[in-house]
Structure formats: C-alpha cells, structure tokens
Design a protein around this motif. Structure first.
Motif, PDB file in Angstrom:
ATOM      1  N   SER A 197       0.760  -0.939  -0.163  1.00 30.94           N
ATOM      2  CA  SER A 197      -0.111   0.060  -0.373  1.00 30.94           C
ATOM      3  C   SER A 197       0.861   1.424   0.041  1.00 30.94           C
ATOM      4  CB  SER A 197      -1.093  -0.093   1.163  1.00 30.94           C
ATOM      5  OG  SER A 197      -0.231   0.233   1.922  1.00 30.94           O
ATOM      6  N   ILE A 198       0.309   2.857  -0.201  1.00 33.44           N
ATOM      7  CA  ILE A 198       1.198   3.494  -0.073  1.00 33.44           C
ATOM      8  C   ILE A 198       1.672   4.029   1.826  1.00 33.44           C
ATOM      9  CG2 ILE A 198      -0.632   4.806  -2.363  1.00 33.44           C
ATOM     10  CD1 ILE A 198      -1.604   6.665   0.962  1.00 33.44           C
ATOM     11  N   THR A 199       1.641   3.034   2.208  1.00 34.63           N
ATOM     12  CA  THR A 199       1.603   3.032   4.152  1.00 34.63           C
ATOM     13  C   THR A 199       3.452   3.211   4.402  1.00 34.63           C
ATOM     14  OG1 THR A 199       0.210   2.505   4.502  1.00 34.63           O
ATOM     15  CG2 THR A 199       2.128   2.836   6.414  1.00 34.63           C
ATOM     16  N   PRO A 200       4.337   3.679   4.151  1.00 30.34           N
ATOM     17  CA  PRO A 200       5.570   3.338   4.461  1.00 30.34           C
ATOM     18  C   PRO A 200       5.669   1.902   5.262  1.00 30.34           C
ATOM     19  CG  PRO A 200       6.028   5.567   4.990  1.00 30.34           C
ATOM     20  CD  PRO A 200       3.563   5.367   4.786  1.00 30.34           C
ATOM     21  N   ALA A 201       6.529   1.162   3.943  1.00 33.10           N
ATOM     22  CA  ALA A 201       6.593  -0.760   5.382  1.00 33.10           C
ATOM     23  C   ALA A 201       8.461  -0.157   6.027  1.00 33.10           C
ATOM     24  CB  ALA A 201       6.994  -0.947   4.542  1.00 33.10           C
ATOM     25  N   THR A 202       9.326   0.919   6.013  1.00 32.81           N
ATOM     26  CA  THR A 202      10.641   0.483   6.695  1.00 32.81           C
ATOM     27  C   THR A 202      10.700   1.928   7.431  1.00 32.81           C
ATOM     28  OG1 THR A 202      11.653   1.160   4.446  1.00 32.81           O
ATOM     29  CG2 THR A 202      11.079  -0.755   4.678  1.00 32.81           C
ATOM     30  N   PRO A 203      12.088   1.840   7.687  1.00 30.52           N
ATOM     31  CA  PRO A 203      12.172   3.089   8.199  1.00 30.52           C
ATOM     32  C   PRO A 203      12.456   4.227   7.459  1.00 30.52           C
ATOM     33  CG  PRO A 203      12.576   1.701   9.986  1.00 30.52           C
ATOM     34  CD  PRO A 203      12.036   1.344   8.873  1.00 30.52           C
ATOM     35  N   ARG A 204      13.312   3.234   6.456  1.00 27.36           N
ATOM     36  CA  ARG A 204      14.213   5.294   5.190  1.00 27.36           C
ATOM     37  C   ARG A 204      12.305   5.227   4.240  1.00 27.36           C
ATOM     38  NH1 ARG A 204      13.795   3.830  -0.934  1.00 27.36           N
ATOM     39  NH2 ARG A 204      15.087   5.595  -0.798  1.00 27.36           N
ATOM     40  N   GLU A 205      11.523   4.412   3.757  1.00 27.70           N
ATOM     41  CA  GLU A 205      10.442   4.921   2.986  1.00 27.70           C
ATOM     42  C   GLU A 205       9.805   6.438   4.102  1.00 27.70           C
ATOM     43  OE1 GLU A 205       9.316   0.550   1.011  1.00 27.70           O
ATOM     44  OE2 GLU A 205       7.708   1.352   2.452  1.00 27.70           O
ATOM     45  N   ASP A 206       9.410   5.847   5.472  1.00 30.33           N
ATOM     46  CA  ASP A 206       9.068   6.814   6.395  1.00 30.33           C
ATOM     47  C   ASP A 206       9.519   7.827   6.865  1.00 30.33           C
ATOM     48  OD1 ASP A 206       6.864   7.858   8.498  1.00 30.33           O
ATOM     49  OD2 ASP A 206       8.194   7.271   9.681  1.00 30.33           O
ATOM     50  N   ALA A 207      11.382   7.610   6.697  1.00 29.45           N
ATOM     51  CA  ALA A 207      11.826   9.181   6.384  1.00 29.45           C
ATOM     52  C   ALA A 207      11.234   9.976   4.695  1.00 29.45           C
ATOM     53  CB  ALA A 207      13.321   8.897   6.823  1.00 29.45           C
ATOM     54  N   GLU A 208      11.568   9.193   3.880  1.00 28.25           N
ATOM     55  CA  GLU A 208      11.293   9.736   2.312  1.00 28.25           C
ATOM     56  C   GLU A 208       9.549  10.103   2.107  1.00 28.25           C
ATOM     57  OE1 GLU A 208      13.445   9.858   0.566  1.00 28.25           O
ATOM     58  OE2 GLU A 208      14.950   7.981  -0.135  1.00 28.25           O
ATOM     59  N   ALA A 209       9.213  10.266   3.284  1.00 26.96           N
ATOM     60  CA  ALA A 209       7.654  10.104   2.720  1.00 26.96           C
ATOM     61  C   ALA A 209       7.699  11.889   3.463  1.00 26.96           C
ATOM     62  CB  ALA A 209       6.657   9.898   3.525  1.00 26.96           C
ATOM     63  N   LEU A 210       8.233  11.801   4.664  1.00 28.45           N
ATOM     64  CA  LEU A 210       8.630  12.863   5.907  1.00 28.45           C
ATOM     65  C   LEU A 210       9.081  14.318   5.186  1.00 28.45           C
ATOM     66  CD1 LEU A 210       9.229  10.882   9.123  1.00 28.45           C
ATOM     67  CD2 LEU A 210       7.424  12.118   8.526  1.00 28.45           C
ATOM     68  N   ARG A 211      10.249  13.864   4.404  1.00 33.74           N
ATOM     69  CA  ARG A 211      11.220  15.146   4.413  1.00 33.74           C
ATOM     70  C   ARG A 211      10.651  14.909   2.827  1.00 33.74           C
ATOM     71  NH1 ARG A 211      16.904  12.955   1.793  1.00 33.74           N
ATOM     72  NH2 ARG A 211      16.017  11.242   0.584  1.00 33.74           N
ATOM     73  N   TRP A 212      10.250  14.661   2.214  1.00 39.09           N
ATOM     74  CA  TRP A 212       9.582  14.749   0.636  1.00 39.09           C
ATOM     75  C   TRP A 212       8.631  15.552   0.867  1.00 39.09           C
ATOM     76  CZ3 TRP A 212      12.761  15.980  -3.289  1.00 39.09           C
ATOM     77  CH2 TRP A 212      14.201  14.815  -3.495  1.00 39.09           C
ATOM     78  N   SER A 213       7.856  15.688   1.536  1.00 36.91           N
ATOM     79  CA  SER A 213       6.204  16.209   2.029  1.00 36.91           C
ATOM     80  C   SER A 213       6.547  17.760   3.042  1.00 36.91           C
ATOM     81  CB  SER A 213       5.296  15.215   2.701  1.00 36.91           C
ATOM     82  OG  SER A 213       5.485  13.884   2.104  1.00 36.91           O
ATOM     83  N   PHE A 214       7.885  17.389   3.473  1.00 36.22           N
ATOM     84  CA  PHE A 214       8.343  18.774   4.671  1.00 36.22           C
ATOM     85  C   PHE A 214       8.906  19.746   3.431  1.00 36.22           C
ATOM     86  CE2 PHE A 214       7.611  16.920   8.583  1.00 36.22           C
ATOM     87  CZ  PHE A 214       6.740  16.559   8.618  1.00 36.22           C
ATOM     88  N   TRP A 215       9.390  19.477   2.422  1.00 38.52           N
ATOM     89  CA  TRP A 215       9.917  19.866   1.335  1.00 38.52           C
ATOM     90  C   TRP A 215       9.292  20.277   0.288  1.00 38.52           C
ATOM     91  CZ3 TRP A 215      10.798  18.779  -4.068  1.00 38.52           C
ATOM     92  CH2 TRP A 215      11.296  18.973  -4.914  1.00 38.52           C
ATOM     93  N   SER A 216       8.197  19.634  -0.114  1.00 38.46           N
ATOM     94  CA  SER A 216       7.127  19.982  -0.889  1.00 38.46           C
ATOM     95  C   SER A 216       6.752  22.021  -0.529  1.00 38.46           C
ATOM     96  CB  SER A 216       7.182  18.998  -1.896  1.00 38.46           C
ATOM     97  OG  SER A 216       7.172  17.971  -1.450  1.00 38.46           O
ATOM     98  N   VAL A 217       6.705  21.964   0.610  1.00 37.37           N
ATOM     99  CA  VAL A 217       6.043  23.122   1.273  1.00 37.37           C
ATOM    100  C   VAL A 217       6.951  24.208   1.144  1.00 37.37           C
ATOM    101  CG1 VAL A 217       4.403  23.972   2.777  1.00 37.37           C
ATOM    102  CG2 VAL A 217       4.118  21.729   2.700  1.00 37.37           C
ATOM    103  N   THR A 218       8.205  23.874   1.683  1.00 33.58           N
ATOM    104  CA  THR A 218       9.147  24.224   2.418  1.00 33.58           C
ATOM    105  C   THR A 218       9.769  25.001   0.885  1.00 33.58           C
ATOM    106  OG1 THR A 218      10.854  23.035   2.452  1.00 33.58           O
ATOM    107  CG2 THR A 218       9.417  24.198   4.108  1.00 33.58           C
ATOM    108  N   GLU A 219      10.054  24.033   0.136  1.00 33.38           N
ATOM    109  CA  GLU A 219      10.644  24.261  -1.140  1.00 33.38           C
ATOM    110  C   GLU A 219      10.567  24.984  -2.403  1.00 33.38           C
ATOM    111  OE1 GLU A 219      14.311  25.753  -0.769  1.00 33.38           O
ATOM    112  OE2 GLU A 219      14.333  24.798   1.024  1.00 33.38           O
ATOM    113  N   THR A 220       8.581  24.528  -2.197  1.00 30.89           N
ATOM    114  CA  THR A 220       8.793  24.394  -3.869  1.00 30.89           C
ATOM    115  C   THR A 220       6.834  24.962  -3.783  1.00 30.89           C
ATOM    116  OG1 THR A 220       7.183  22.015  -3.725  1.00 30.89           O
ATOM    117  CG2 THR A 220       9.523  22.275  -4.911  1.00 30.89           C
ATOM    118  N   GLU A 221       5.971  24.516  -3.129  1.00 27.31           N
ATOM    119  CA  GLU A 221       5.250  25.374  -2.991  1.00 27.31           C
ATOM    120  C   GLU A 221       4.327  26.811  -3.661  1.00 27.31           C
ATOM    121  OE1 GLU A 221       1.216  23.639  -0.568  1.00 27.31           O
ATOM    122  OE2 GLU A 221       2.431  25.069   0.740  1.00 27.31           O
ATOM    123  N   SER A 222       4.664  27.479  -2.741  1.00 30.47           N
ATOM    124  CA  SER A 222       4.578  28.336  -3.162  1.00 30.47           C
ATOM    125  C   SER A 222       4.519  28.850  -4.417  1.00 30.47           C
ATOM    126  CB  SER A 222       5.563  29.616  -2.248  1.00 30.47           C
ATOM    127  OG  SER A 222       4.690  31.292  -2.487  1.00 30.47           O
TER     128      SER A 222
END
Length: 216
Positions: free
Chosen positions: A88-113
C-alpha cells in the motif's frame, strides 16, 4: 465510518482525499469550499481555529483525533489507516517513512508557493489578470529544487525504484506530486526535468487521483 475529511479536491484537501482513496477507505467527505465563508463559521472554527481546509476528524475508540494541515492529514491517514505491508501507500520501513516525511515537508517549504504562482499566472487565472513576470520569476526559483528531485529520481531509477520512496507508489508521492503538479504549466521547467515530469504524469494518472478529481 470513523474518518471524516473536510474540503474539496480543488484545494489542498486533495492530499488526504487522495491518500484515503488509494487505501480504499470508507470515509465521510464534507465538501466544504475554502471560499464563501464556510470555514469561518463557529462550528468549523471549533474544529480548526485557523479557518482552513483540509481537516480530518478520526473517531477512534480511544477518542476523537483532529488533524489540520494537508501534508499532516495525508501522512496521518497513511500511517494510521493503512497497512505497512510493502504494498500500500503506507511506508513499510524507516527509510520509506523518512522519505515520506522529508519530501512532504520539502514540497511545502521549497516548492509550493512558486508552483502555485506558476499555476495561477500560466493557466488558472483569467488571462487578463495573469502577470507573466511573476510566473517567470517563480520558474527561475523552482529550477533549483527541481534539480534536487530530478537527481533523486535518477538515483531511484538507477536502483530500480520508480517512485520517491520505493519501487511502488507511496504517500511520499501523494504529497510531493500534489504540489509539483501545479508547476506543469511551465513547459520549460518540465522539459528541463524530464524524470520529474514523467513521475508527475504517472502520479496524476493513478485511478485514485482521477476518482478524487471527479468530485470537483
């Protein structure tokens, strides 16, 4: 039905709606637009005093959970309503969880505006109200973070992984693609970052995304 999502797809609420639809959840959708004063009523402000959508309300056995902010909503849904099964879309490992967190926050801070500026002044606004110079400046700024994600997607491709966090589509892609899709009206940016453009198109072609946008 424990999960309620407030907002319309033509807003940042698309993120939790998309995540919930990917997981085939049975959720209640309150189609609350961000315009017209509906988010400023006393009833809604009691749920989110910021007066914005999306908001999710999760009626759990231990008590009601309220989540604001679109990225937090999508990540919460994936974590607490999905299965960490590597499918599923749910992160299954710490690495996947880290990627989900960092790309989500990166999208907001670096690209959204800047991505929103491109969308509005290249396509969404009436032509007479568009300011091409604002879109030009936003595109110049976006070239920097887009190089970052292009490099990441190249590394992922070399490792046999087609998406941001894994070989499969995850909530990392939900969150990041929902933002970078706004930059697609910039043909120059998309041409200069072909892996990113291809990834956005693959994400937007997901049946769950198409289904959500039919609610507009």
């Amino acid at each position: 039905m424990s999960l309620t999502i407030y907002g319309i797809p033509a807003s940042r609420a698309v993120r939790p709606l998309w995540a919930a639809t990917e997981l085939a959840l049975d959720y209640h959708h309150v189609r609350l637009p961000y315009q017209g004063g509906g988010t400023r009523t006393p009833e809604f402000l009691a749920i989110n005093p910021n007066g914005h959508v999306p908001v999710i309300v999760d009626a759990r056995p231990e008590g009601e959970v309220v989540v604001w902010e679109s990225m937090a909503c999508a990540l919460y849904i994936a974590r607490h309503h999905g299965q960490a099964d590597g499918v599923s879309i749910t992160p299954a490992t710490p690495r996947e969880d880290a990627e989900a967190l960092r790309w989500s926050f990166w999208s907001v801070t670096e690209t959204e505006s800047d991505a929103l500026t491109v969308l509005m002044h290249r396509m969404a606004m009436p032509e007479e109200r568009r300011k091409p110079e604002m879109a030009d400046a936003a595109e110049r700024r976006l070239a920097v973070p887009l190089r970052v994600i292009e490099q990441h997607l190249r590394k992922q491709k070399d490792a046999g992984q087609a998406f941001l966090a894994a070989a499969r589509f995850t909530v990392a892609d939900v969150c990041a693609a929902s933002v970078l899709n706004w930059a697609r009206p910039s043909t120059e940016l998309m041409a200069a970052h072909p892996l990113t453009h291809d990834w956005i198109l693959r994400c937007m072609a997901r049946p769950a995304y198409v289904q959500v946008r039919e609610f507009d």
